[in-house]
Write a protein that holds these residues in place. Structure first.
Motif, short mmCIF file in Angstrom:
data_model
loop_
_atom_site.label_atom_id
_atom_site.label_comp_id
_atom_site.label_asym_id
_atom_site.label_seq_id
_atom_site.Cartn_x
_atom_site.Cartn_y
_atom_site.Cartn_z
N LEU A 44 -29.22 71.36 -84.48
CA LEU A 44 -28.06 72.12 -84.02
C LEU A 44 -28.21 72.45 -82.55
N THR A 45 -27.15 72.20 -81.79
CA THR A 45 -27.14 72.54 -80.36
C THR A 45 -26.16 73.69 -80.15
N LEU A 46 -26.68 74.84 -79.75
CA LEU A 46 -25.86 76.02 -79.51
C LEU A 46 -25.66 76.16 -78.01
N SER A 47 -24.42 76.06 -77.57
CA SER A 47 -24.11 76.05 -76.14
C SER A 47 -23.66 77.43 -75.65
N ILE A 48 -24.17 77.83 -74.49
CA ILE A 48 -23.79 79.07 -73.82
C ILE A 48 -23.09 78.68 -72.52
N PRO A 49 -21.74 78.68 -72.48
CA PRO A 49 -21.02 78.13 -71.33
C PRO A 49 -20.86 79.07 -70.14
N HIS A 50 -21.06 80.37 -70.36
CA HIS A 50 -20.84 81.33 -69.27
C HIS A 50 -21.48 82.67 -69.62
N GLY A 51 -21.42 83.60 -68.68
CA GLY A 51 -21.97 84.94 -68.91
C GLY A 51 -20.95 85.87 -69.50
N CYS A 52 -21.14 87.19 -69.26
CA CYS A 52 -20.25 88.21 -69.80
C CYS A 52 -19.35 88.74 -68.68
N ASP A 53 -18.17 88.17 -68.59
CA ASP A 53 -17.19 88.64 -67.61
C ASP A 53 -17.79 88.69 -66.21
N GLY A 54 -18.50 87.61 -65.86
CA GLY A 54 -19.08 87.51 -64.52
C GLY A 54 -20.54 87.94 -64.44
N SER A 55 -21.06 88.53 -65.49
CA SER A 55 -22.45 89.02 -65.47
C SER A 55 -23.40 87.97 -66.06
N SER A 56 -24.62 87.89 -65.51
CA SER A 56 -25.61 86.89 -65.94
C SER A 56 -26.15 87.21 -67.34
N THR A 57 -26.44 86.15 -68.11
CA THR A 57 -26.95 86.29 -69.47
C THR A 57 -28.46 86.52 -69.47
N GLU A 58 -28.91 87.52 -70.25
CA GLU A 58 -30.34 87.84 -70.35
C GLU A 58 -30.92 87.50 -71.72
N LYS A 59 -30.11 87.57 -72.77
CA LYS A 59 -30.63 87.34 -74.12
C LYS A 59 -29.52 86.81 -75.02
N VAL A 60 -29.90 85.91 -75.93
CA VAL A 60 -28.97 85.40 -76.94
C VAL A 60 -29.65 85.49 -78.30
N SER A 61 -29.03 86.23 -79.23
CA SER A 61 -29.57 86.38 -80.58
C SER A 61 -28.67 85.63 -81.56
N ILE A 62 -29.27 84.70 -82.30
CA ILE A 62 -28.50 83.83 -83.20
C ILE A 62 -28.90 84.13 -84.64
N GLN A 63 -27.95 84.60 -85.44
CA GLN A 63 -28.22 84.90 -86.84
C GLN A 63 -28.11 83.64 -87.68
N MET A 64 -29.03 83.45 -88.62
CA MET A 64 -29.02 82.29 -89.50
C MET A 64 -28.28 82.61 -90.80
N PRO A 65 -27.55 81.65 -91.35
CA PRO A 65 -26.91 81.86 -92.66
C PRO A 65 -27.96 82.17 -93.72
N GLU A 66 -27.59 82.93 -94.73
CA GLU A 66 -28.55 83.33 -95.76
C GLU A 66 -29.10 82.13 -96.53
N GLN A 67 -28.35 81.02 -96.59
CA GLN A 67 -28.83 79.84 -97.33
C GLN A 67 -29.95 79.11 -96.61
N VAL A 68 -30.12 79.40 -95.33
CA VAL A 68 -31.16 78.72 -94.52
C VAL A 68 -32.47 79.49 -94.64
N ILE A 69 -33.54 78.77 -94.95
CA ILE A 69 -34.85 79.40 -95.14
C ILE A 69 -35.73 79.25 -93.90
N THR A 70 -35.86 78.02 -93.44
CA THR A 70 -36.74 77.75 -92.30
C THR A 70 -35.96 77.19 -91.12
N VAL A 71 -36.39 77.51 -89.93
CA VAL A 71 -35.77 77.02 -88.70
C VAL A 71 -36.87 76.73 -87.69
N THR A 72 -36.74 75.62 -86.98
CA THR A 72 -37.69 75.28 -85.91
C THR A 72 -36.94 75.24 -84.59
N PRO A 73 -37.07 76.29 -83.77
CA PRO A 73 -36.37 76.30 -82.48
C PRO A 73 -37.07 75.38 -81.48
#
Length: 259
Positions: A44-73
C-alpha cells in the motif's frame, strides 16, 4: 490519539467533522494498493500531497483496519517509523504453528525535518489483505502539522459518495481472490482436455499396435507359404535329376552294346 482514531474509524462520521487548524483541501491523502485481491499480499502506498493549510507536516498516524494483524512499514529516510501494537481479544493462528496475541493497530511516521506544504511524500506498507471480497478497507489517517492538523477520517454514509466529504479516510474495496472459481474451472477444463487427449493418444497407440500385429500375422502367413512351397520344388528337382541320370545310364549301356 490511538483511542480517538479507533473511535473515529469504527463509526460513520458526518461531513461536518471539525478539523483543527485546517480547511478543506483539494488534494486528499490517498492509499493505492499494488493489488486489491482478497487474501493477497499487497504493498500500500499512502500519499501525503500537502501540509495543513500552508503549514509543514510533522507527523502522520495511520490506523489499520481491525481485520489486519501484521504490517511491515517501509523505511523512509526522512521519517522515523513506529508500530503501535494492540492486544487481541483472542489469539489468531499465524499459519506457521504459532499464534498472534497482538496486532498492529497503527503506524506512525514522524518527520525528521518537517515536510513543507508545497512538497509531497509517500509511505509504503506491506500487509496481507483480509479474505473478504467486496468489503471496504478504511485507513483513517491524522496529519499533524507545525500549526494545526488534518484528520482524514471521514467515512461516507450509505448512499453517500466519498467525493462529497472534505476529509475522506483513505480506502479501497477488496476484489475477488486471485486464482478463484473461474481459474479453477479453467484448470478443470484443461484437465479434462488433457485426459481426452491422453485417451485419444491411447486409442491411436492401440490402433497402431493392432495394425502392427495384423501386419506381423500377414508376414508370418507369407513366410509359412514360402516355406511350405520349398519342399515341393526340391522334390521336382530331385525327380528331374533322377530322370536325367537314368537316361544317361541307358545311353551309356547302348553305346557299349553297339561297340
Amino acid at each position: 490519539m490511538r483511542t480517538i482514531l479507533r473511535a473515529l474509524g469504527a463509526t460513520t462520521l458526518t461531513a461536518g467533522l471539525v478539523v483543527t487548524g485546517a480547511t478543506a483541501a483539494s488534494a486528499h491523502v490517498t492509499v493505492t494498493p499494488s493489488t486489491t485481491a482478497a487474501g493477497a499480499y499487497s504493498l500500500l502506498t499512502l500519499s501525503i500531497p500537502h501540509g495543513c493549510d500552508g503549514s509543514s507536516t510533522e507527523k502522520v498516524s495511520i490506523q489499520m483496519p481491525e481485520q489486519v494483524i501484521t504490517v511491515t512499514p517501509s523505511v523512509n529516510p526522512n521519517w522515523d517509523v513506529e508500530k503501535v501494537m494492540e492486544d487481541l481479544d483472542e489469539p489468531v493462528d499465524d499459519g506457521h504453528g504459532g499464534e498472534y496475541t497482538e496486532r498492529v493497530a497503527e503506524v506512525v511516521y514522524t518527520a525528521r525535518t518537517p515536510l513543507p506544504d508545497d512538497l509531497r511524500d509517500a509511505f509504503e506498507l506491506s500487509l496481507k489483505l483480509p479474505e473478504a471480497e467486496g468489503e471496504t478497507l478504511v485507513f483513517p489517517a491524522v496529519q499533524e502539522c507545525e500549526e494545526g492538523e488534518a484528520a482524514w477520517v471521514q467515512v461516507p454514509e450509505d448512499g453517500e459518495s466519498g467525493d462529497e466529504l472534505d476529509y475522506p479516510a483513505p480506502s479501497f474495496v477488496l476484489t475477488a481472490a486471485e486464482g478463484g472459481g473461474d481459474a479453477a474451472t479453467a484448470s478443470d477444463d484443461d484437465g479434462d482436455a488433457d485426459a481426452d487427449a491422453d485417451a485419444d493418444a491411447d486409442a491411436d497407440a492401440d490402433a497402431d499396435a493392432e495394425n502392427v500385429s495384423a501386419a506381423s500375422e500377414d508376414d508370418a502367413s507369407g513366410s509359412t507359404g514360402t516355406e511350405a512351397g520349398t519342399p515341393a520344388l526340391t522334390w521336382v528337382a530331385l525327380l528331374l535329376g533322377a530322370g536325367g541320370l537314368v537316361l544317361g545310364l541307358l545311353a551309356f549301356l547302348r553305346s557299349r552294346a553297339q561297340g
